[in-house]
Motif scaffolding. Structure first.
Motif, short mmCIF file in Angstrom:
data_model
loop_
_atom_site.label_atom_id
_atom_site.label_comp_id
_atom_site.label_asym_id
_atom_site.label_seq_id
_atom_site.Cartn_x
_atom_site.Cartn_y
_atom_site.Cartn_z
N ASP A 210 0.84 -1.20 0.00
CA ASP A 210 0.00 0.00 0.00
C ASP A 210 0.87 1.24 0.00
O ASP A 210 2.10 1.17 0.16
CB ASP A 210 -1.04 -0.01 1.12
CG ASP A 210 -0.49 0.46 2.44
OD1 ASP A 210 0.74 0.41 2.62
OD2 ASP A 210 -1.28 0.86 3.30
N LYS A 212 1.21 4.86 1.69
CA LYS A 212 0.70 5.59 2.85
C LYS A 212 0.74 7.10 2.66
O LYS A 212 -0.07 7.83 3.22
CB LYS A 212 1.50 5.21 4.09
CG LYS A 212 1.27 3.77 4.54
CD LYS A 212 0.58 3.73 5.89
CE LYS A 212 0.07 2.34 6.25
NZ LYS A 212 1.11 1.32 6.38
N GLY A 224 -4.39 7.24 5.67
CA GLY A 224 -4.86 5.87 5.89
C GLY A 224 -4.43 4.93 4.78
O GLY A 224 -4.48 3.72 4.93
N TYR A 267 -2.88 -8.63 10.36
CA TYR A 267 -2.26 -7.84 9.28
C TYR A 267 -0.85 -7.51 9.71
O TYR A 267 -0.65 -6.84 10.72
CB TYR A 267 -3.10 -6.58 9.09
CG TYR A 267 -2.56 -5.43 8.28
CD1 TYR A 267 -1.27 -4.93 8.40
CD2 TYR A 267 -3.42 -4.75 7.42
CE1 TYR A 267 -0.83 -3.85 7.66
CE2 TYR A 267 -2.99 -3.64 6.69
CZ TYR A 267 -1.69 -3.21 6.82
OH TYR A 267 -1.27 -2.12 6.11
N ASN A 283 -1.90 -4.90 12.42
CA ASN A 283 -3.28 -4.45 12.54
C ASN A 283 -4.13 -5.67 12.80
O ASN A 283 -3.74 -6.80 12.49
CB ASN A 283 -3.74 -3.73 11.27
CG ASN A 283 -3.02 -2.39 11.09
OD1 ASN A 283 -2.73 -1.70 12.07
ND2 ASN A 283 -2.70 -2.04 9.87
N ARG A 285 -7.21 -6.32 11.64
CA ARG A 285 -8.35 -6.41 10.72
C ARG A 285 -7.84 -6.26 9.30
O ARG A 285 -6.67 -5.94 9.09
CB ARG A 285 -9.35 -5.31 11.08
CG ARG A 285 -8.69 -3.98 11.52
CD ARG A 285 -8.12 -3.20 10.44
NE ARG A 285 -7.22 -2.14 10.86
CZ ARG A 285 -6.55 -1.40 9.98
NH1 ARG A 285 -6.65 -1.64 8.69
NH2 ARG A 285 -5.74 -0.46 10.38
N GLY A 287 -6.77 -4.77 5.94
CA GLY A 287 -6.20 -3.45 5.65
C GLY A 287 -7.01 -2.73 4.59
O GLY A 287 -7.66 -3.34 3.74
N ASP A 288 -6.93 -1.44 4.64
CA ASP A 288 -7.66 -0.58 3.73
C ASP A 288 -6.63 0.37 3.12
O ASP A 288 -5.99 1.10 3.86
CB ASP A 288 -8.71 0.17 4.56
CG ASP A 288 -9.65 1.00 3.72
OD1 ASP A 288 -9.43 1.11 2.51
OD2 ASP A 288 -10.61 1.54 4.30
N PRO A 289 -6.36 0.34 1.82
CA PRO A 289 -7.13 -0.25 0.72
C PRO A 289 -6.58 -1.57 0.15
O PRO A 289 -7.02 -1.95 -0.95
CB PRO A 289 -7.03 0.83 -0.35
CG PRO A 289 -5.63 1.36 -0.19
CD PRO A 289 -5.31 1.27 1.28
N GLU A 290 -5.69 -2.28 0.85
CA GLU A 290 -5.20 -3.55 0.28
C GLU A 290 -6.35 -4.52 0.04
O GLU A 290 -6.33 -5.28 -0.94
CB GLU A 290 -4.18 -4.20 1.23
CG GLU A 290 -2.89 -3.43 1.41
CD GLU A 290 -2.93 -2.59 2.67
OE1 GLU A 290 -3.97 -1.96 2.94
OE2 GLU A 290 -1.92 -2.59 3.40
N1 GLY Z 1 -3.44 0.02 4.65
C1 GLY Z 1 -3.19 0.50 5.93
C2 GLY Z 1 -4.18 0.15 6.94
O1 GLY Z 1 -5.17 -0.51 6.67
O2 GLY Z 1 -3.99 0.54 8.06
#
Ligand code: GLY
Ligand code: AMP
Length: 425
Positions: A210, A212, A224, A267, A283, A285, A287-290
């Motif tokens: 990702d 950042k 994020g 994560y 993390n 949960r 990941g966002d946006p992976e």
């Molecule tokens: N891609 C980073 C996050 O979900 O924290």
């Protein structure tokens, strides 16, 4: 199978979409969901996809909703409700949950806790000092020297970390945090590796990367996440096996030995340094946006997979299977994100953007008088698949160019270095 997904961002939109592709899933409800999820069409006859308004911070209300819908599985998307312990009352009510307990979610909720788990389990990570006073922080900052890495100990939506060569800026960030980690700088390309786990068995996904920083060439403030791609053509063949063995499995084992098994998605954010793999952060949960890049590539039915993890049956589940090719996700952010994202800007062009290869996941959108408008910092995640990174990139950016939002921002270089073969380990 009936599933309730808690959360309202692009990651939850991708999860609901992924679940709807599983023919075993007859009902998937997002709480509270978002306009993109509300507009999702079921993938099968007899399947229902819907949103239900709920205050995610009201745990009793979420339990009541899960009971009312008679769901078989609850998937908790974001870190805030997990760290606040939402999974616990759901489990106490006898409902299968994909998502860690409040105690296990501390792996993300407290960076000091994560460091302690890693130290006990001999998981490679950067050296760090936990500091509570300005003097301690200054001492640690000078002990490491530049570039300085200063991390807020608690949850900060991806914005709690400052990496800078400027000593004053490092000291200032430290002063703003109650408890802070001063960490050794880790160089080398970054990798996000996600594992599905039932607390014992670990099933790694394929790796993703990702982006950042807000602006092209990794300039500007941390966000994020502004985009992602998967898989990583430059990664060594044994990367997933090595990270599973050195990082994911020992961490999952250590949490189980502590009496707080981790059930859900672990994560690992990693740096591939010249001295080997190092954990940057965990993390608790997806990941966002992976996730928005990974799920369009996953062939394994998602409902069955998450249910197997939630019910301790992952050992009986086969390896994950993946489509050939690549996926690229580009985030479209609101004007003035991340400092003070503007809300209420009209979003146009989504119909032209989406096609068989491109999906637009809603992250920060709302309906106002029947008009789709911006309602958060990261507004949309545009995901495209293709036979390789070049094709996926081309499709993603063609879609982004169709989308019109006043003052919106996106990076133009997501997956570019990887496409050009410019990343080396
Ligand atoms: N891609 C980073 C996050 O979900 O924290
Ligand atoms: P985190 O919230 O811990 O993922 O940190 C956000 C971003 O800051 C990471 O993705 C890295 O790009 C950067 N970062 C965090 N820790 C370090 C470190 N020790 N050395 C170099 N960069 C780091």
């Amino acid at each position: 199978m009936k599933v309730l997904v808690v959360g309202s961002g692009g990651r939850e939109h991708a999860l609901v979409w992924g679940l709807s592709r599983d023919s075993e899933v007859e009902l998937v409800v997002a709480a509270p969901g978002n306009p993109g999820i509300a507009a999702l069409r079921p993938a099968y006859d007899g399947q229902t996809v819907a949103c239900r308004a709920v205050d995610v911070a009201d745990h009793d209300a979420v339990v009541a909703l899960a009971r009312e819908l008679e769901v078989d599985l609850v998937v908790v998307g974001p870190e805030a409700p997990l760290v606040a312990g939402l999974a616990d009352p759901l489990r106490e009510a006898g409902i299968a949950v994909f998502g860690p307990s409040r105690e296990a979610a501390q792996i993300e909720g407290s960076k000091a806790f994560a460091k302690d788990v890693m130290a006990t389990a001999s998981v490679p990570t950067g050296r760090a000092y936990v500091c509570t006073t300005a003097d301690e922080a200054a001492e640690a900052i000078d002990a490491f020297g530049p570039p300085y890495v200063v991390k807020d100990d608690g949850l900060a939506a991806g914005k709690g970390v400052v990496v800078t060569a400027d000593r004053e800026e490092a000291l200032q960030h430290a002063a703003q945090c109650e408890q802070v980690l001063i960490e050794e700088f880790l160089d080398g390309p970054e990798v996000s590796l996600f594992a599905i786990t039932d607390g014992t068995t670990v099933l790694p996904m394929q790796p993703a990367q990702d982006f950042k920083r807000l602006a092209d060439n990794d300039e500007g403030p941390n966000t994020g996440g502004m985009g992602a791609y998967t898989p990583l053509p430059w990664a060594p063949d044994d990367l997933v096996a090595e990270i599973t063995e050195k990082v994911l499995q020992p961490t999952v084992d250590e949490l189980r030995h502590r009496g707080t098994p981790f059930v859900g998605l672990l994560y690992a954010g990693l740096a591939l340094t010249s001295r080997g793999v190092r954990v940057i952060e965990f993390n608790c949960r997806f990941g966002d946006p992976e996730t928005q890049a990974l799920l369009p590539m996953l062939k394994t039915p998602l409902g069955g997979l998450l249910y197997a993890a939630a019910t301790g049956k992952l050992a009986d589940h086969g390896e994950l299977s993946w489509r050939n090719g690549s996926a690229v996700t580009v985030v479209v952010a609101a004007k003035k994100y991340p400092a003070s994202p503007r809300k209420g800007d009209v979003i146009a062009g989504l119909d032209q953007a989406e096609n068989d290869h491109v999906r637009v996941f809603h992250a920060g959108t709302a309906l106002e008088n029947d008009e789709l408008v911006t309602a958060g910092g990261r507004v949309l995640a545009v995901s495209a698949v293709g036979k390789d990174l070049a094709e996926a990139r081309q499709r993603a950016y063609a879609a982004v160019s169709q989308i019109r939002i006043k003052g919106s921002q996106h990076r133009t270089d997501i997956a570019l270095k990887a496409e050009r073969g410019e990343i080396t380990v």
